[in-house]
Motif scaffolding. Structure first.
Motif, PDB file in Angstrom:
ATOM      1  N   UNK A  63       0.835  -1.186   0.000  1.00  0.00           N
ATOM      2  CA  UNK A  63       0.000   0.000   0.000  1.00  0.00           C
ATOM      3  C   UNK A  63       0.876   1.244   0.000  1.00  0.00           C
ATOM      4  N   UNK A  64       0.407   2.268  -0.702  1.00  0.00           N
ATOM      5  CA  UNK A  64       1.169   3.515  -0.769  1.00  0.00           C
ATOM      6  C   UNK A  64       0.912   4.333   0.487  1.00  0.00           C
ATOM      7  N   UNK A  65       1.968   4.750   1.140  1.00  0.00           N
ATOM      8  CA  UNK A  65       1.839   5.545   2.347  1.00  0.00           C
ATOM      9  C   UNK A  65       3.003   5.314   3.279  1.00  0.00           C
ATOM     10  N   UNK A  66       2.839   5.750   4.515  1.00  0.00           N
ATOM     11  CA  UNK A  66       3.901   5.639   5.515  1.00  0.00           C
ATOM     12  C   UNK A  66       3.306   5.166   6.830  1.00  0.00           C
ATOM     13  N   UNK A  72      -2.867   5.109   7.965  1.00  0.00           N
ATOM     14  CA  UNK A  72      -2.240   4.055   7.169  1.00  0.00           C
ATOM     15  C   UNK A  72      -1.910   2.851   8.042  1.00  0.00           C
ATOM     16  N   UNK A  73      -1.422   3.099   9.254  1.00  0.00           N
ATOM     17  CA  UNK A  73      -1.103   2.005  10.174  1.00  0.00           C
ATOM     18  C   UNK A  73      -2.354   1.197  10.505  1.00  0.00           C
ATOM     19  N   UNK A  74      -3.444   1.894  10.804  1.00  0.00           N
ATOM     20  CA  UNK A  74      -4.699   1.201  11.110  1.00  0.00           C
ATOM     21  C   UNK A  74      -5.210   0.442   9.885  1.00  0.00           C
ATOM     22  N   UNK A  75      -5.056   1.042   8.711  1.00  0.00           N
ATOM     23  CA  UNK A  75      -5.510   0.393   7.480  1.00  0.00           C
ATOM     24  C   UNK A  75      -4.739  -0.893   7.212  1.00  0.00           C
ATOM     25  N   UNK A  76      -3.427  -0.865   7.379  1.00  0.00           N
ATOM     26  CA  UNK A  76      -2.630  -2.068   7.123  1.00  0.00           C
ATOM     27  C   UNK A  76      -2.966  -3.185   8.110  1.00  0.00           C
TER      28      UNK A  76
END
Length: 592
Positions: free
Chosen positions: A200-203, A209-213
């Motif tokens: 996934x694109x992001x940091x 982004x952390x929650x999404x991953x």
């Protein structure tokens, strides 16, 4: 519930009317409890677990081992059948407790995936830990340390350590190419590790982004479980390009000798107008994987006809399913090994799957009957059952599009890196250490491979004798009757795909214009070759459940879009196509 169970057992013993009947049972239960405690202390002491810190100053694991053997022996002497029954009851209680702990852990993980704060204070069951986990960890680390420095596996011991790169929906986390997971799960007969990564694109510095991953990781693990796939799932957030993220995953996934040696990607199913960036990403990823000396597998599936791992058989109208292998150039044996492993999966096996090998002749004047006989002999030696058909495509440039100039690139070229434009950068004098035994015939066409190995005797004996004497140790492998087909596209006197500059070419053109014209002719010739190859495939494998072919060489194409157009032309009209390019390592052996 534990109190109720204890009350019930105690009530049964008192109803006997004589407590002397209960005394041996109580004694044995106490002895087995002490033996279990001593066994745990012995194992933890042997493993030097940092979490095991006994307060007794003079503790030694040998004392615990003696206590375990002594208590177990006494219980057997008192009453061996009661002791065996108690041990059985202990095993049942252990399994129940293990299952309850795992269920509580899954509930906690699901809560973490949906709760932005990751608050798991409502977890109702305490996890006490298990000495078995520590024992497995200790065995694993010891085995890995013993394997360190022995990455040059012989073909006998080679197995696919598969890294599957899968795209997932940003919101739901559902895999966009579920067939890719099904294929990876069905390759488990290779007995290698399965690692699934979604990029996934992001940091990770971004809380969203952390929650999404974390959420996508749990969804991905659930889909892997539904497919019956054993392995590890991870979601990676990266601000760099897709290709660089894939290279990083290929390098850093796994550990030592169990690092990925095969990377599997999904073919983009977007329309030609909407996949410009995806084309560049896919091509750069493939080039980097080849540079890293890893095999690359690209799965092109445009329909739902590929079977799920949960199915018992393949849903089809035909009585027998087929996996067709079109063999143009040698890749160390991976092109043959992957279909063989698939055919051993229960879904394909229950459907009566047959392997069909199409050996492609690419040299004008090549003896097609000879090629058929030596191919049959080779299949007998590697112990793979498949029918053999020889297809004459010598009038095309298919061999040039599938191999690197007919020979394996040296380590220096492989150790160079590619930039996003597909150009080679880096020090060409750097030698990359090969991780496995490299094949001496990698990149050769089928005819060149067998000619170099001298499979046909020159002492006057025919290849029939050679085929009969090719040591299969008395086992009868149904290789199937050979067949030679001269494709109709090779009837023309002019060779398809060959372009020349005629004498009437205007000399007034500038050098730039001539280069553009040459590039246009080359692109047109490549599409003609792809169409000719596709025509032969449709004539022979139109109804195959899976088509396995060599992955064309990316370097031959002018751009990433040209590469995708070429592959689309080759696979036109086919539902499920597996494009394979081995790393050059020998993955098959003729030794039993």
């Amino acid at each position: 519930r534990a109190l109720y169970a204890t009350c019930f057992i105690a009530s049964l013993s008192t109803l006997c009317g004589n407590l002397d009947h209960v005394t041996p049972i109580i004694t044995i239960f106490y002895l087995l409890m002490y033996s279990g405690i001593n066994l745990s202390c012995f194992l933890l002491g042997m493993m030097n677990a940092p979490g095991f810190r006994p307060t007794f100053k003079y503790f030694h694991w040998s004392v615990s081992l003696f206590g375990f053997v002594w208590c177990l022996g006494l219980s057997m002497v008192i009453s061996y059948y009661v002791a065996l029954g108690a041990i059985g009851l202990f095993v049942i209680l252990y399994k129940y407790n293990k299952k309850s702990t795992l269920r509580a852990a899954n509930i906690s993980n699901q809560k973490d995936a949906t709760d932005a704060n990751g608050d798991n204070r409502n977890m109702t069951r305490e996890r006490w830990g298990d000495v078995g986990d520590g024992l497995r960890y200790n065995i694993t680390t010891e085995a890995l340390l013993k394997l360190s420095g022995t990455e040059d596996f012989h073909a006998k011991n080679w197995r696919p350590q598969l890294l599957t790169i899968i795209d997932t929906d940003d919101v739901t986390g559902v895999p966009k190419h579920p067939q890719l997971l099904s294929l990876a799960a069905q390759l488990k007969k290779g007995r290698g590790l399965n690692m699934v990564v979604s990029i996934k694109h992001g940091s990770f510095l971004d809380a969203y982004v952390l929650q999404q991953t974390q959420r996508i990781r749990e969804v991905l693990r659930r889909h892997m479980k539904e497919e019956g796939m054993d392995g590890f799932a991870e979601v990676v957030a990266s601000s760099s390009s897709f290709g660089e993220a894939v290279w990083s995953a290929a390098i850093h996934s796994g550990l030592g000798p169990v690092s990925p040696n095969t990377v599997m990607l999904a073919w983009p199913n977007d329309s030609l107008e909407n996949r410009g960036q995806k084309a560049d990403d896919l091509v750069s990823a493939i080039k980097g994987i080849i540079n890293l000396k890893k095999a690359v597998v690209v799965f092109k599936s445009s329909s739902d006809t590929f079977p799920k791992s949960t199915n018992d058989v393949i849903a089809q109208d035909k009585p027998v399913s087929t996996i067709d292998i079109w063999w143009v150039v040698d890749d160390g044996g991976l092109l043959l090994l992957l279909p063989y492993m698939l055919s051993k999966n229960k879904i394909w096996k229950n459907s009566g799957t047959k392997l069909r090998l199409f050996a492609v002749s690419t040299k004008i004047g090549e003896d097609l009957k000879w090629l058929e006989k030596v191919t049959v002999e080779h299949l007998r030696k590697v112990r793979i059952s498949a029918s053999v058909t020889v297809i004459d495509l010598s009038c095309t440039e298919i061999a040039d599009d599938m191999k690197h100039g007919g020979k394996l690139r040296n380590d220096a070229s492989l150790s160079s890196s590619w930039d996003m434009n597909g150009k080679v950068v880096g020090d060409e004098n750097v030698q990359a250490k090969p991780r496995t035994c490299m094949s001496s015939t990698h990149g050769m066409t089928v005819g060149e491979v067998f000619a170099s190995k001298h499979m046909v005797r020159n002492d006057g004996k025919g290849s029939d004798d050679a085929a009969q004497s090719s040591g299969n140790n008395g086992n009868n492998f149904d290789v199937g009757s050979g067949e030679v087909i001269v494709s109709g596209i090779c009837d023309d006197s002019n060779k398809l795909g060959k372009t020349t500059i005629t004498d009437d070419t205007p000399l007034t053109k500038t050098e730039e214009e001539m280069d553009k014209a040459a590039a246009a002719r080359k692109g047109s010739a490549q599409i003609e070759t792809a169409n000719a190859f596709n025509h032969s495939i449709k004539m022979n494998s139109l109804h195959a459940n899976l088509l396995v072919i060599n992955l064309p060489v990316v370097d031959r194409m002018k751009s990433a879009t040209d590469f995708l157009n070429y592959v689309d032309a080759v696979c036109n009209g086919m539902d499920n196509v597996l494009l394979v390019r081995g790393s050059g390592a020998e993955v098959m052996t003729t030794f039993a």
